[in-house]
Write a protein that holds these residues in place. Sequence first.
Motif, PDB file in Angstrom:
ATOM      1  N   ASN A   5      37.806  75.500  62.048  1.00  0.00           N
ATOM      2  CA  ASN A   5      37.165  74.385  62.628  1.00  0.00           C
ATOM      3  C   ASN A   5      37.692  73.970  64.194  1.00  0.00           C
ATOM      4  O   ASN A   5      37.203  73.146  64.936  1.00  0.00           O
ATOM      5  N   HIS A   6      38.983  74.591  64.481  1.00  0.00           N
ATOM      6  CA  HIS A   6      39.644  73.973  65.675  1.00  0.00           C
ATOM      7  C   HIS A   6      39.598  75.203  66.684  1.00  0.00           C
ATOM      8  O   HIS A   6      40.423  74.981  67.673  1.00  0.00           O
ATOM      9  N   CYS A 171      32.982  76.046  67.510  1.00  0.00           N
ATOM     10  CA  CYS A 171      34.114  75.866  66.849  1.00  0.00           C
ATOM     11  C   CYS A 171      34.208  75.615  65.252  1.00  0.00           C
ATOM     12  O   CYS A 171      35.201  75.462  64.900  1.00  0.00           O
ATOM     13  N   ARG A 172      33.013  75.387  64.962  1.00  0.00           N
ATOM     14  CA  ARG A 172      33.023  75.236  63.374  1.00  0.00           C
ATOM     15  C   ARG A 172      32.764  76.157  62.645  1.00  0.00           C
ATOM     16  O   ARG A 172      33.421  76.777  61.907  1.00  0.00           O
ATOM     17  N   THR A 173      31.537  76.848  62.697  1.00  0.00           N
ATOM     18  CA  THR A 173      31.097  78.170  61.766  1.00  0.00           C
ATOM     19  C   THR A 173      29.915  78.498  62.425  1.00  0.00           C
ATOM     20  O   THR A 173      29.209  77.993  63.171  1.00  0.00           O
ATOM     21  N   LEU A 189      26.193  72.900  65.617  1.00  0.00           N
ATOM     22  CA  LEU A 189      27.576  73.655  65.225  1.00  0.00           C
ATOM     23  C   LEU A 189      28.583  73.850  66.167  1.00  0.00           C
ATOM     24  O   LEU A 189      29.613  74.485  66.061  1.00  0.00           O
ATOM     25  N   CYS A 191      31.450  72.520  69.098  1.00  0.00           N
ATOM     26  CA  CYS A 191      32.607  71.261  69.266  1.00  0.00           C
ATOM     27  C   CYS A 191      32.526  70.305  70.319  1.00  0.00           C
ATOM     28  O   CYS A 191      33.337  69.621  70.427  1.00  0.00           O
TER      29      CYS A 191
END
Length: 330
Positions: A5-6, A171-173, A189, A191
């Motif tokens: 996620n980051h 940056c998520r999925t 999706l 960031c």
Amino acid sequence: MPADNHTVFDPATYILTGIPGTEESHVWISISFCLMYVVTLFGNSLLLFIILTEQSLHEPMYLFMSMLAAADLLLSTTTVPKMLAIFWFRAGEISFAACLTQMFFIHVSFMAESAILLAMAFDRYVAICDPLRYTAVLTKSVIGKMGLAVVTRSFCTIFPLVFLVKQLNFCRTNLLPHNYCDYMAMARLACDDIRVHVWYGVAVAIFVTGLDAVLIAVSYGLILRAVFQLPSKDARLKALHTCGSHVCVILMFYVPSLFSYFAHRFGHIIPGYIVNLLANLYVLIPPMLNPIVYGVTTKEILKRMIHVLFEMGQPDLHTLLKVWAYHGFI
């Protein structure tokens, strides 16, 4: 694999997951989608063939029908084969470039259909409210320019979406909980701050699609006023009949898309699988039903469909034509 996620990453591929929450029903959903796609392909291809090969149908109303059929074929062919691949083969992987391409053609087709429906409303307005100038106003040259305007407006409206999505950092999925690449599903999706994307989508909905809907409503308001000023009941019924199929097509187009739009906006209170199913309505239902509506309600189209589907000169065909003509169907 989904990214942390980051961690900002460049999504080489996305994974379309289908319709989460309906895994046990994927087989039945895929069968219904496949049947609708077959009907869409057959109906719109037949409608295009009839209009393009029959010289007597090279009139404004039928030329607009052919444009709508072409847009329907593009919309459904852009989405349904990948949907079936997801359901049947679990082939949900799609490259980032292919996802952007699919998203572009889905939204271009949708914008084009909205503009074509507006052009058809204008055609009916001129035919009923100013019939003496109909042939002078809607010449083949004018119709060609209107078709070019439809394509140009759709391209210029949707191309910035592709540019906006390409600028995002993800940056998520890479899992897309959908069975096709939708603009906002991709943007969510990221960031980055996507307020620009949201407001651009709202602006397009209001000032493009919404404006089309308002102008169509105004056209039909003027048409109804003109119809009810006609002296005879038969003339009023005939005028209303010529608009009936177009009104049905308009409702089939705008109602599902409206439901889908509000379902996405209020998705936090609606189950995800319901949102996804609603999002599928406007890419499946209108392309399937449009040729059926026009084929059944337009006598000239219906006659040509009968001649295409049956061999010329068969006694059964002549009998069928006589019976339908006697009952006023053709």
